[in-house]
Design a protein around this motif. Structure first.
Motif, PDB file in Angstrom:
ATOM      1  N   TYR A  55     -11.145   6.835 -15.389  1.00  0.00           N
ATOM      2  CA  TYR A  55     -11.302   5.307 -15.043  1.00  0.00           C
ATOM      3  C   TYR A  55     -11.667   4.587 -16.373  1.00  0.00           C
ATOM      4  O   TYR A  55     -12.616   4.901 -17.145  1.00  0.00           O
ATOM      5  CB  TYR A  55     -12.525   5.337 -14.251  1.00  0.00           C
ATOM      6  CG  TYR A  55     -12.912   3.962 -13.878  1.00  0.00           C
ATOM      7  CD1 TYR A  55     -12.095   3.311 -13.141  1.00  0.00           C
ATOM      8  CD2 TYR A  55     -14.216   3.572 -14.161  1.00  0.00           C
ATOM      9  CE1 TYR A  55     -12.573   1.756 -12.824  1.00  0.00           C
ATOM     10  CE2 TYR A  55     -14.763   1.932 -14.131  1.00  0.00           C
ATOM     11  CZ  TYR A  55     -13.883   1.571 -13.398  1.00  0.00           C
ATOM     12  OH  TYR A  55     -14.251  -0.070 -12.995  1.00  0.00           O
ATOM     13  N   ASP A  91     -19.123   2.611 -10.347  1.00  0.00           N
ATOM     14  CA  ASP A  91     -19.607   3.433  -9.028  1.00  0.00           C
ATOM     15  C   ASP A  91     -18.720   3.722  -8.019  1.00  0.00           C
ATOM     16  O   ASP A  91     -18.545   4.804  -7.685  1.00  0.00           O
ATOM     17  CB  ASP A  91     -20.892   2.657  -8.369  1.00  0.00           C
ATOM     18  CG  ASP A  91     -21.866   2.528  -9.054  1.00  0.00           C
ATOM     19  OD1 ASP A  91     -22.202   3.365 -10.218  1.00  0.00           O
ATOM     20  OD2 ASP A  91     -23.097   1.467  -9.102  1.00  0.00           O
ATOM     21  N   GLU A  94     -16.572   6.526  -9.044  1.00  0.00           N
ATOM     22  CA  GLU A  94     -17.292   7.994  -8.770  1.00  0.00           C
ATOM     23  C   GLU A  94     -16.784   8.394  -7.366  1.00  0.00           C
ATOM     24  O   GLU A  94     -16.605   9.427  -7.123  1.00  0.00           O
ATOM     25  CB  GLU A  94     -18.801   7.686  -8.971  1.00  0.00           C
ATOM     26  CG  GLU A  94     -19.398   9.279  -8.862  1.00  0.00           C
ATOM     27  CD  GLU A  94     -20.719   8.983  -9.228  1.00  0.00           C
ATOM     28  OE1 GLU A  94     -21.366  10.204  -8.993  1.00  0.00           O
ATOM     29  OE2 GLU A  94     -21.105   8.059  -9.736  1.00  0.00           O
ATOM     30  N   SER A  95     -17.078   7.174  -6.580  1.00  0.00           N
ATOM     31  CA  SER A  95     -16.539   7.690  -4.914  1.00  0.00           C
ATOM     32  C   SER A  95     -15.339   8.068  -4.767  1.00  0.00           C
ATOM     33  O   SER A  95     -15.028   8.789  -4.000  1.00  0.00           O
ATOM     34  CB  SER A  95     -16.864   6.605  -4.226  1.00  0.00           C
ATOM     35  OG  SER A  95     -18.573   6.112  -4.243  1.00  0.00           O
ATOM     36  N   ALA A  97     -13.006   9.148  -7.275  1.00  0.00           N
ATOM     37  CA  ALA A  97     -12.897  10.392  -7.635  1.00  0.00           C
ATOM     38  C   ALA A  97     -13.280  11.593  -6.515  1.00  0.00           C
ATOM     39  O   ALA A  97     -12.505  12.353  -6.694  1.00  0.00           O
ATOM     40  CB  ALA A  97     -13.616  10.592  -8.918  1.00  0.00           C
ATOM     41  N   ARG A  98     -14.357  11.600  -6.142  1.00  0.00           N
ATOM     42  CA  ARG A  98     -14.552  12.680  -5.124  1.00  0.00           C
ATOM     43  C   ARG A  98     -13.788  12.693  -3.823  1.00  0.00           C
ATOM     44  O   ARG A  98     -13.531  13.549  -3.521  1.00  0.00           O
ATOM     45  CB  ARG A  98     -16.034  12.104  -4.565  1.00  0.00           C
ATOM     46  CG  ARG A  98     -17.273  12.400  -5.515  1.00  0.00           C
ATOM     47  CD  ARG A  98     -18.719  12.859  -4.812  1.00  0.00           C
ATOM     48  NE  ARG A  98     -19.835  12.854  -5.716  1.00  0.00           N
ATOM     49  CZ  ARG A  98     -20.618  11.994  -5.957  1.00  0.00           C
ATOM     50  NH1 ARG A  98     -20.316  10.551  -5.974  1.00  0.00           N
ATOM     51  NH2 ARG A  98     -21.388  12.474  -7.029  1.00  0.00           N
ATOM     52  N   THR A 104     -14.366  16.387 -12.146  1.00  0.00           N
ATOM     53  CA  THR A 104     -15.121  15.623 -13.081  1.00  0.00           C
ATOM     54  C   THR A 104     -14.486  14.158 -13.367  1.00  0.00           C
ATOM     55  O   THR A 104     -13.366  14.084 -13.243  1.00  0.00           O
ATOM     56  CB  THR A 104     -14.629  16.645 -14.760  1.00  0.00           C
ATOM     57  OG1 THR A 104     -15.141  18.015 -14.300  1.00  0.00           O
ATOM     58  CG2 THR A 104     -15.434  15.967 -15.770  1.00  0.00           C
ATOM     59  N   LEU A 105     -15.522  13.379 -13.800  1.00  0.00           N
ATOM     60  CA  LEU A 105     -15.150  12.007 -13.840  1.00  0.00           C
ATOM     61  C   LEU A 105     -15.105  11.552 -15.281  1.00  0.00           C
ATOM     62  O   LEU A 105     -16.427  11.825 -15.915  1.00  0.00           O
ATOM     63  CB  LEU A 105     -15.580  11.204 -13.161  1.00  0.00           C
ATOM     64  CG  LEU A 105     -15.415   9.584 -13.159  1.00  0.00           C
ATOM     65  CD1 LEU A 105     -14.007   9.139 -12.976  1.00  0.00           C
ATOM     66  CD2 LEU A 105     -16.544   8.773 -12.054  1.00  0.00           C
ATOM     67  N   ARG A 107     -15.349   8.217 -17.525  1.00  0.00           N
ATOM     68  CA  ARG A 107     -15.456   6.577 -17.391  1.00  0.00           C
ATOM     69  C   ARG A 107     -15.538   6.131 -18.989  1.00  0.00           C
ATOM     70  O   ARG A 107     -16.279   6.525 -19.559  1.00  0.00           O
ATOM     71  CB  ARG A 107     -16.548   6.383 -16.682  1.00  0.00           C
ATOM     72  CG  ARG A 107     -16.633   6.680 -15.357  1.00  0.00           C
ATOM     73  CD  ARG A 107     -17.593   6.190 -14.351  1.00  0.00           C
ATOM     74  NE  ARG A 107     -19.008   6.588 -15.053  1.00  0.00           N
ATOM     75  CZ  ARG A 107     -20.062   6.695 -14.060  1.00  0.00           C
ATOM     76  NH1 ARG A 107     -20.070   5.702 -12.890  1.00  0.00           N
ATOM     77  NH2 ARG A 107     -21.291   6.681 -14.537  1.00  0.00           N
ATOM     78  N   LEU A 124     -18.958  13.233 -16.237  1.00  0.00           N
ATOM     79  CA  LEU A 124     -19.898  13.557 -15.247  1.00  0.00           C
ATOM     80  C   LEU A 124     -19.126  14.409 -14.417  1.00  0.00           C
ATOM     81  O   LEU A 124     -17.967  14.273 -14.104  1.00  0.00           O
ATOM     82  CB  LEU A 124     -20.475  12.319 -14.726  1.00  0.00           C
ATOM     83  CG  LEU A 124     -19.675  11.313 -14.109  1.00  0.00           C
ATOM     84  CD1 LEU A 124     -19.737  11.729 -12.564  1.00  0.00           C
ATOM     85  CD2 LEU A 124     -20.205   9.892 -14.406  1.00  0.00           C
ATOM     86  N   THR A 126     -18.415  15.418 -10.447  1.00  0.00           N
ATOM     87  CA  THR A 126     -18.489  14.884  -9.293  1.00  0.00           C
ATOM     88  C   THR A 126     -18.503  15.758  -7.970  1.00  0.00           C
ATOM     89  O   THR A 126     -18.398  15.250  -6.679  1.00  0.00           O
ATOM     90  CB  THR A 126     -17.042  14.211  -9.217  1.00  0.00           C
ATOM     91  OG1 THR A 126     -16.023  15.092  -9.068  1.00  0.00           O
ATOM     92  CG2 THR A 126     -16.905  13.061  -9.917  1.00  0.00           C
ATOM     93  N   ARG A 138     -25.139  14.865  -8.012  1.00  0.00           N
ATOM     94  CA  ARG A 138     -24.204  15.488  -9.216  1.00  0.00           C
ATOM     95  C   ARG A 138     -24.728  16.908  -9.445  1.00  0.00           C
ATOM     96  O   ARG A 138     -25.920  17.074  -9.427  1.00  0.00           O
ATOM     97  CB  ARG A 138     -24.296  14.376 -10.320  1.00  0.00           C
ATOM     98  CG  ARG A 138     -23.696  13.121  -9.833  1.00  0.00           C
ATOM     99  CD  ARG A 138     -24.068  12.245 -11.292  1.00  0.00           C
ATOM    100  NE  ARG A 138     -23.414  10.790 -11.122  1.00  0.00           N
ATOM    101  CZ  ARG A 138     -23.578   9.893 -11.965  1.00  0.00           C
ATOM    102  NH1 ARG A 138     -24.520  10.200 -13.108  1.00  0.00           N
ATOM    103  NH2 ARG A 138     -23.265   8.937 -11.726  1.00  0.00           N
TER     104      ARG A 138
END
Length: 453
Positions: A55, A91, A94-95, A97-98, A104-105, A107, A124, A126, A138
């Motif tokens: 991202y 934010d 992150e949602s 990506a899940r 893994t994300l 950013r 981070l 996920t 997490r």
């Protein structure tokens, strides 16, 4: 440019960037280099699992897409199965990506400033523990910050300016003629600069940039590629050389030639560009220092300054109030900057001089906004500013050095001693090239190009 069209050419551009390398250097192009650094930093983190979501925010849309494309290619080569996300917030990314099954994300936020392309953000995990209930938690790893910086190049600058980019420092009330400049390194030299000039040497409608050192003359094209270089060591030595590199450089029309003279040598040379053989050919000698296309002067023996007497194009002599270190001649306007930071400005050759103040040695007149009236571009008047600052002032009022600038921005590390303007794009608006002495004894040509105000 529409988003749909940008998406079509972004992968092709990324492929070209991956193969490209900036002129006069073996350093990889900026975006592939940044992507490799980010990929290495991600792989170094414990707990990284594929698929990896990416991202990217900041910069222009075109720059984000190019970086995302090249980074995804690098992560794919590393076996991390990347997925590029388009989300409104970090934010939300992150949602998303899940939801797409990423483990893994990454950013990142991009910006271009001070001649560098920077990516800052985090990596981070996920993965969601089934026993966490409705509140996703997490995993403890990976979890790290990412900060990677590479020198920007011409491709980065073009992408950053295409869709807006990150605005540089500018006064809050610059008015309707406000400017917006972003800069990158155009070229590097192994020796300190002695003079700098620009002009169209090959008749293609775009200016070349000419750099003089104590030992040679180098010609660069609009992309910073070395076109030709001529060694000056065969010239006889001067009997009153200066302690620091100093000289004079100008382009002479009809046909275009380079007039160059370093104070290390007893006389200067008139050089013609032989582009087919990538060389500068001597076609004459100089017994006066070239201040402009037809204007001539003399050096103060042993000093990094020109004597006050200037021979103008029509043959008559203009006596400037004091010796000067910098001359910038724009059409009929004449600017001579003195060592104390003051300057004599002549609205035309027969006018009485106006006294300007607060100017740096790197000063030039140039029409940056295409309205037919030149702006004053000048550096800091301080001896050793850190960092040096480039300022752009209007010239239609009183002493520009006492007025609020139309634009100002910090320059890379070094002493900014030379400024010229050039038409590198062939349009009416001129770009700015700053010549910097670097702390390691080398020089850098720093290009500032305009975007939308």
């Amino acid at each position: 440019m529409s988003h749909a069209r940008a998406w079509l050419w972004a992968p092709a551009l990324a492929a070209l960037l991956a193969r490209a390398a900036p002129a006069a250097s073996d350093t990889p192009a900026a975006i592939p280099r940044l992507a490799r650094q980010v990929t290495g930093a991600v792989r170094a983190q414990r707990g990284v699992e594929a698929p990896v979501a990416v991202y990217v925010t900041g910069g222009s849309a075109e720059l984000r897409r190019a970086v995302s494309t090249v980074l995804a290619s690098q992560l794919s080569s590393a076996g991390l199965a990347p997925v590029v996300l388009d989300a409104p917030t970090a934010d939300a990314a992150e949602s998303l990506a899940r939801a797409q099954g990423a483990r893994t994300l990454v950013r990142l936020s991009l910006d271009v400033a001070g001649g560098a392309l920077r990516a800052r953000g985090d990596v981070l995990g996920t993965w969601v523990n089934f026993w966490s209930g409705r509140a996703p938690t997490r995993p403890p790893r990976p979890a790290a910050t990412l900060v990677e910086t590479v020198p920007a190049d011409a491709a980065v600058l073009a992408l950053a300016l295409e869709g807006g980019g990150t605005p540089p420092t500018a006064p809050p009330d610059a008015g309707p003629r406000s400017l917006r400049l972003l800069g990158v390194t155009l070229a590097r030299l192994e020796q300190p600069l002695a003079a700098l000039a620009a002009g169209d040497l090959d008749g293609d409608g775009r200016d070349e940039v000419v750099a003089l050192t104590e030992r040679d003359v180098s010609v660069f094209d609009a992309e910073g590629r070395l076109v030709a270089r001529r060694e000056l060591d065969a010239l006889p030595a001067s009997h009153a050389t200066t302690r620091e590199p100093f000289g004079a450089l100008a382009l002479v029309p009809g046909p275009p030639r380079v007039a160059a003279w370093s104070t290390r040598h007893a006389h200067g040379e008139l050089l013609a560009l032989d582009k087919a053989h990538a060389r500068l050919r001597a076609v004459g000698t100089l017994d006066l220092a070239p201040l402009g296309a037809a204007e001539r002067g003399t050096f103060v023996p042993g000093q990094t300054a020109f004597a006050p007497a200037v021979r103008l194009a029509e043959g008559r002599t203009l006596t400037v109030p004091a010796p000067f270190t910098t001359a910038s001649l724009d059409s009929q306007r004449l600017l001579f900057v003195h060592p104390d930071g003051s300057a004599a400005f002549y609205a035309h050759a027969g006018a009485a001089p106006a006294r300007w103040t607060n100017l740096g040695a790197g000063s030039a007149l140039g029409d940056l906004d295409g309205d037919g009236v030149p702006e004053l571009i000048t550096t800091s008047p301080q001896l050793s500013p850190s960092p040096d600052v480039l300022r752009v002032h209007g010239t239609t009022g009183d002493d520009p050095g006492t007025q609020e600038p139309l634009w100002q921005g910090a320059l890379p590390a070094g002493r900014a001693l030379y400024v010229v303007t050039a038409r590198l794009d062939g349009d009416q608006r001129r770009e700015v090239i700053v010549g910097l002495w670097k702390p390691d004894g080398t020089s850098e040509l720093f290009l500032l190009r305009q975007g939308a105000p």
